[in-house]
Write a protein that holds these residues in place. Structure first.
Motif, PDB file in Angstrom:
ATOM      1  N   PHE A  45      40.896   9.693  88.414  1.00 22.01           N
ATOM      2  CA  PHE A  45      41.759   8.629  89.128  1.00 22.01           C
ATOM      3  C   PHE A  45      43.001   7.713  88.527  1.00 22.01           C
ATOM      4  CE2 PHE A  45      38.025   8.427  91.895  1.00 22.01           C
ATOM      5  CZ  PHE A  45      38.497   7.430  92.854  1.00 22.01           C
ATOM      6  N   GLY A  46      42.860   8.036  87.024  1.00 23.38           N
ATOM      7  CA  GLY A  46      44.090   7.618  86.466  1.00 23.38           C
ATOM      8  C   GLY A  46      45.188   8.501  86.516  1.00 23.38           C
ATOM      9  N   ASP A  66      53.645   1.633  95.338  1.00 26.16           N
ATOM     10  CA  ASP A  66      53.102   2.847  94.906  1.00 26.16           C
ATOM     11  C   ASP A  66      51.661   2.523  95.004  1.00 26.16           C
ATOM     12  OD1 ASP A  66      52.196   1.342  92.875  1.00 26.16           O
ATOM     13  OD2 ASP A  66      53.484   2.236  91.312  1.00 26.16           O
ATOM     14  N   GLY A  67      50.923   3.766  95.136  1.00 27.90           N
ATOM     15  CA  GLY A  67      49.683   3.395  95.290  1.00 27.90           C
ATOM     16  C   GLY A  67      48.460   3.055  94.305  1.00 27.90           C
ATOM     17  N   ARG A  68      49.175   2.564  93.045  1.00 27.56           N
ATOM     18  CA  ARG A  68      48.411   2.280  92.100  1.00 27.56           C
ATOM     19  C   ARG A  68      47.311   1.113  92.341  1.00 27.56           C
ATOM     20  NH1 ARG A  68      51.760  -0.376  87.455  1.00 27.56           N
ATOM     21  NH2 ARG A  68      52.258  -1.322  89.437  1.00 27.56           N
ATOM     22  N   THR A  69      47.606   0.231  93.103  1.00 27.08           N
ATOM     23  CA  THR A  69      46.816  -0.818  93.254  1.00 27.08           C
ATOM     24  C   THR A  69      45.522  -0.349  94.155  1.00 27.08           C
ATOM     25  OG1 THR A  69      48.623  -2.354  93.232  1.00 27.08           O
ATOM     26  CG2 THR A  69      46.420  -3.106  94.052  1.00 27.08           C
ATOM     27  N   ILE A  70      45.801   0.466  95.058  1.00 29.93           N
ATOM     28  CA  ILE A  70      44.794   1.058  95.945  1.00 29.93           C
ATOM     29  C   ILE A  70      43.885   1.845  95.165  1.00 29.93           C
ATOM     30  CG2 ILE A  70      44.350   2.569  98.020  1.00 29.93           C
ATOM     31  CD1 ILE A  70      46.980   1.424  99.038  1.00 29.93           C
ATOM     32  N   ILE A  71      44.237   2.684  94.527  1.00 33.25           N
ATOM     33  CA  ILE A  71      43.518   3.619  93.665  1.00 33.25           C
ATOM     34  C   ILE A  71      42.668   2.725  92.466  1.00 33.25           C
ATOM     35  CG2 ILE A  71      43.746   5.492  91.795  1.00 33.25           C
ATOM     36  CD1 ILE A  71      45.998   6.496  93.561  1.00 33.25           C
ATOM     37  N   LEU A  72      43.224   1.741  91.993  1.00 34.04           N
ATOM     38  CA  LEU A  72      42.471   1.306  90.749  1.00 34.04           C
ATOM     39  C   LEU A  72      41.227   0.230  91.585  1.00 34.04           C
ATOM     40  CD1 LEU A  72      45.294  -0.009  88.407  1.00 34.04           C
ATOM     41  CD2 LEU A  72      43.713   2.061  88.236  1.00 34.04           C
ATOM     42  N   SER A  73      41.692  -0.298  92.678  1.00 37.15           N
ATOM     43  CA  SER A  73      40.617  -1.151  93.443  1.00 37.15           C
ATOM     44  C   SER A  73      39.600  -0.235  94.045  1.00 37.15           C
ATOM     45  CB  SER A  73      41.302  -2.022  94.430  1.00 37.15           C
ATOM     46  OG  SER A  73      41.795  -1.375  95.469  1.00 37.15           O
ATOM     47  N   THR A  74      39.727   1.161  94.296  1.00 36.42           N
ATOM     48  CA  THR A  74      38.799   1.838  94.937  1.00 36.42           C
ATOM     49  C   THR A  74      37.793   2.387  93.787  1.00 36.42           C
ATOM     50  OG1 THR A  74      40.274   2.594  96.597  1.00 36.42           O
ATOM     51  CG2 THR A  74      38.665   4.010  96.192  1.00 36.42           C
ATOM     52  N   ILE A  75      38.399   2.741  92.736  1.00 31.55           N
ATOM     53  CA  ILE A  75      37.706   3.151  91.524  1.00 31.55           C
ATOM     54  C   ILE A  75      36.794   2.091  91.156  1.00 31.55           C
ATOM     55  CG2 ILE A  75      39.213   3.003  89.605  1.00 31.55           C
ATOM     56  CD1 ILE A  75      36.658   5.575  89.973  1.00 31.55           C
ATOM     57  N   GLY A  76      37.483   0.864  91.100  1.00 29.04           N
ATOM     58  CA  GLY A  76      36.546  -0.257  90.771  1.00 29.04           C
ATOM     59  C   GLY A  76      35.396  -0.676  91.496  1.00 29.04           C
ATOM     60  N   LEU A  77      35.772  -0.308  92.702  1.00 27.75           N
ATOM     61  CA  LEU A  77      34.451  -0.336  93.788  1.00 27.75           C
ATOM     62  C   LEU A  77      33.281   0.557  93.747  1.00 27.75           C
ATOM     63  CD1 LEU A  77      33.458  -2.111  96.313  1.00 27.75           C
ATOM     64  CD2 LEU A  77      34.659  -0.807  97.574  1.00 27.75           C
ATOM     65  N   PHE A  78      33.827   1.827  93.731  1.00 26.23           N
ATOM     66  CA  PHE A  78      32.988   2.766  93.605  1.00 26.23           C
ATOM     67  C   PHE A  78      32.656   3.604  92.445  1.00 26.23           C
ATOM     68  CE2 PHE A  78      34.974   3.119  97.899  1.00 26.23           C
ATOM     69  CZ  PHE A  78      34.042   2.854  98.876  1.00 26.23           C
ATOM     70  N   GLY A  79      33.322   3.412  91.370  1.00 21.74           N
ATOM     71  CA  GLY A  79      33.095   4.337  90.114  1.00 21.74           C
ATOM     72  C   GLY A  79      32.322   3.535  89.125  1.00 21.74           C
ATOM     73  N   ALA A  85      37.797   1.306  83.668  1.00 17.56           N
ATOM     74  CA  ALA A  85      38.611   1.039  82.354  1.00 17.56           C
ATOM     75  C   ALA A  85      39.529   2.158  81.907  1.00 17.56           C
ATOM     76  CB  ALA A  85      37.794   0.607  81.294  1.00 17.56           C
ATOM     77  N   ILE A  86      39.214   3.542  82.217  1.00 14.78           N
ATOM     78  CA  ILE A  86      39.877   4.453  81.605  1.00 14.78           C
ATOM     79  C   ILE A  86      41.173   4.918  82.685  1.00 14.78           C
ATOM     80  CG2 ILE A  86      39.987   7.336  81.821  1.00 14.78           C
ATOM     81  CD1 ILE A  86      37.030   7.108  81.107  1.00 14.78           C
ATOM     82  N   ALA A  87      40.924   4.674  83.997  1.00 14.02           N
ATOM     83  CA  ALA A  87      41.929   4.441  84.851  1.00 14.02           C
ATOM     84  C   ALA A  87      43.116   3.498  84.522  1.00 14.02           C
ATOM     85  CB  ALA A  87      41.470   4.502  86.163  1.00 14.02           C
ATOM     86  N   ILE A  88      42.659   2.256  84.176  1.00  8.81           N
ATOM     87  CA  ILE A  88      43.491   1.261  83.801  1.00  8.81           C
ATOM     88  C   ILE A  88      44.393   1.495  82.573  1.00  8.81           C
ATOM     89  CG2 ILE A  88      43.756  -1.269  83.189  1.00  8.81           C
ATOM     90  CD1 ILE A  88      41.511  -1.952  85.626  1.00  8.81           C
ATOM     91  N   ALA A  89      43.712   1.999  81.783  1.00  4.06           N
ATOM     92  CA  ALA A  89      44.329   2.430  80.368  1.00  4.06           C
ATOM     93  C   ALA A  89      45.593   3.481  80.704  1.00  4.06           C
ATOM     94  CB  ALA A  89      43.284   2.882  79.242  1.00  4.06           C
ATOM     95  N   MET A  90      45.149   4.212  81.357  1.00 10.55           N
ATOM     96  CA  MET A  90      46.238   5.426  81.625  1.00 10.55           C
ATOM     97  C   MET A  90      47.320   4.881  82.217  1.00 10.55           C
ATOM     98  SD  MET A  90      43.571   8.607  82.879  1.00 10.55           S
ATOM     99  CE  MET A  90      44.964   9.758  83.110  1.00 10.55           C
ATOM    100  N   THR A  91      47.048   4.061  83.499  1.00  8.74           N
ATOM    101  CA  THR A  91      48.064   3.551  84.043  1.00  8.74           C
ATOM    102  C   THR A  91      48.907   2.328  83.543  1.00  8.74           C
ATOM    103  OG1 THR A  91      46.538   2.079  85.435  1.00  8.74           O
ATOM    104  CG2 THR A  91      47.181   4.113  86.601  1.00  8.74           C
TER     105      THR A  91
END
Length: 106
Positions: A45-46, A66-79, A85-91
């Protein structure tokens, strides 16, 4: 509608669809049981969020999407918390690398 804007939106939609496909492969292979699966999900996801950040959609000068907000909220919901935390650190690191006036807001 501007052709470059339309092309950017289509690219971001394609990126999100590809992310869904790769996430289904990771979830099928590792599931949510192991730490390795969660780390791979966070990196996946990151990476897709980073690609989306490097190729944003320019609506007007100074307004980008960009799709960052959509991707991070989706991983927060499902992951869960570890992949998020990994995806947020990367972005976050890419946003700091990009710099600019909106770095702290981004």
């Amino acid at each position: 509608m501007n052709e470059a804007f339309f092309r950017g939106i289509v690219n971001n939609i394609t990126l999100l669809l590809a992310l869904g496909f790769f996430y289904s492969l990771v979830a099928r292979h590792w599931g949510n049981r192991g730490c390795c699966g969660k780390v791979c999900t966070g990196v996946l996801f990151g990476s897709f969020a980073a690609i989306g950040m490097l190729f944003p959609v320019y609506y007007q000068p100074g307004i980008t999407f960009d799709g960052r907000t959509i991707i991070l909220s989706t991983i927060g919901l499902f992951g869960g918390p570890l992949p998020t935390a990994i995806a947020i650190a990367m972005t976050g690191s890419i946003r700091i690398w990009q710099g600019g006036i909106g770095m702290w807001a981004g």
